[in-house]
Design an enzyme around this catalytic site. Sequence first.
Site, short mmCIF file in Angstrom:
data_model
loop_
_atom_site.label_atom_id
_atom_site.label_comp_id
_atom_site.label_asym_id
_atom_site.label_seq_id
_atom_site.Cartn_x
_atom_site.Cartn_y
_atom_site.Cartn_z
NE ARG A 1 63.63 -11.67 32.84
CZ ARG A 1 63.16 -12.88 33.09
NH1 ARG A 1 62.06 -13.02 33.79
NH2 ARG A 1 63.79 -13.96 32.65
CD GLU B 1 54.59 7.35 19.13
OE1 GLU B 1 54.39 8.34 18.38
OE2 GLU B 1 55.62 7.22 19.81
CB ALA C 1 63.79 0.17 21.99
O1 CA2 Z 1 56.31 2.59 27.52
C1 CA2 Z 1 56.34 1.95 26.48
O2 CA2 Z 1 55.37 1.34 26.02
C2 CA2 Z 1 57.67 1.83 25.71
O3 CA2 Z 1 57.35 1.81 24.30
C3 CA2 Z 1 58.29 0.53 26.14
C4 CA2 Z 1 59.67 0.30 25.52
C5 CA2 Z 1 60.57 1.50 25.76
O4 CA2 Z 1 61.79 1.31 25.08
C6 CA2 Z 1 59.93 2.79 25.28
O5 CA2 Z 1 60.79 3.86 25.58
C7 CA2 Z 1 58.59 3.00 25.97
C8 CA2 Z 1 60.33 -0.93 26.15
C9 CA2 Z 1 59.53 -2.18 26.01
C10 CA2 Z 1 60.24 -3.25 26.76
O6 CA2 Z 1 59.31 -3.95 27.51
C11 CA2 Z 1 59.74 -4.74 28.52
C12 CA2 Z 1 58.78 -5.38 29.25
C13 CA2 Z 1 59.14 -6.18 30.28
C14 CA2 Z 1 60.47 -6.36 30.60
C15 CA2 Z 1 61.43 -5.72 29.86
C16 CA2 Z 1 61.08 -4.91 28.81
#
Ligand code: CA2
Length: 151
Positions: free
Chosen positions: A20, A100, A79
């Site tokens: 996704r 991190e 998140a």
């Molecule tokens: O950039 C990053 O690694 C984040 O930690 C990813 C988080 C986001 O909330 C941070 O602000 C930055 C989101 C992870 C969600 O990953 C997904 C992967 C595929 C489809 C949907 C969500």
Amino acid sequence: MSLLRILVLHGPNLNLLGCRETGIYGTTTLADIDNQLTVLAAQLKCQVISLQSNHEGTLVDAIQAAMGEYDGILINAAAYTHTSVALRDALAAVNLPTVEVHLSNIYRRDTFRHQSYIAAIAIGQISGFGAQSYTLGLQALVDHLRQQTSC
Ligand code: CA2
């Protein structure tokens, strides 16, 4: 050189990586990232154990359980980075060197992603290099741990 043990924590929704929102997060899956970390860990002569959870309490429990079992923590709290005082308090309480990481550059995204509750208690933060953020983070954490124990 002693075998360092590193706990790798992945936060909510990272289990969806590769299937996704590939435009933001790329096509690499979480299993690919864990495999890359395992390969690098063998080169660095350390051990990585990975856990992904969508639940804040599970991540807090894992951080607490890391005390005495691990030498450092590599975390993409996803998140929860931007919301969780509980994760920050757990990391501060166990006082294990923590790096991190983020796949995306959180400072180029929505303003609410610019704040990290974890950054202030981490050794450092790596953000924006996709899956490579994790391998850079592991390398930095292991270097830090080895510098700490070499004198
Ligand atoms: O950039 C990053 O690694 C984040 O930690 C990813 C988080 C986001 O909330 C941070 O602000 C930055 C989101 C992870 C969600 O990953 C997904 C992967 C595929 C489809 C949907 C969500």
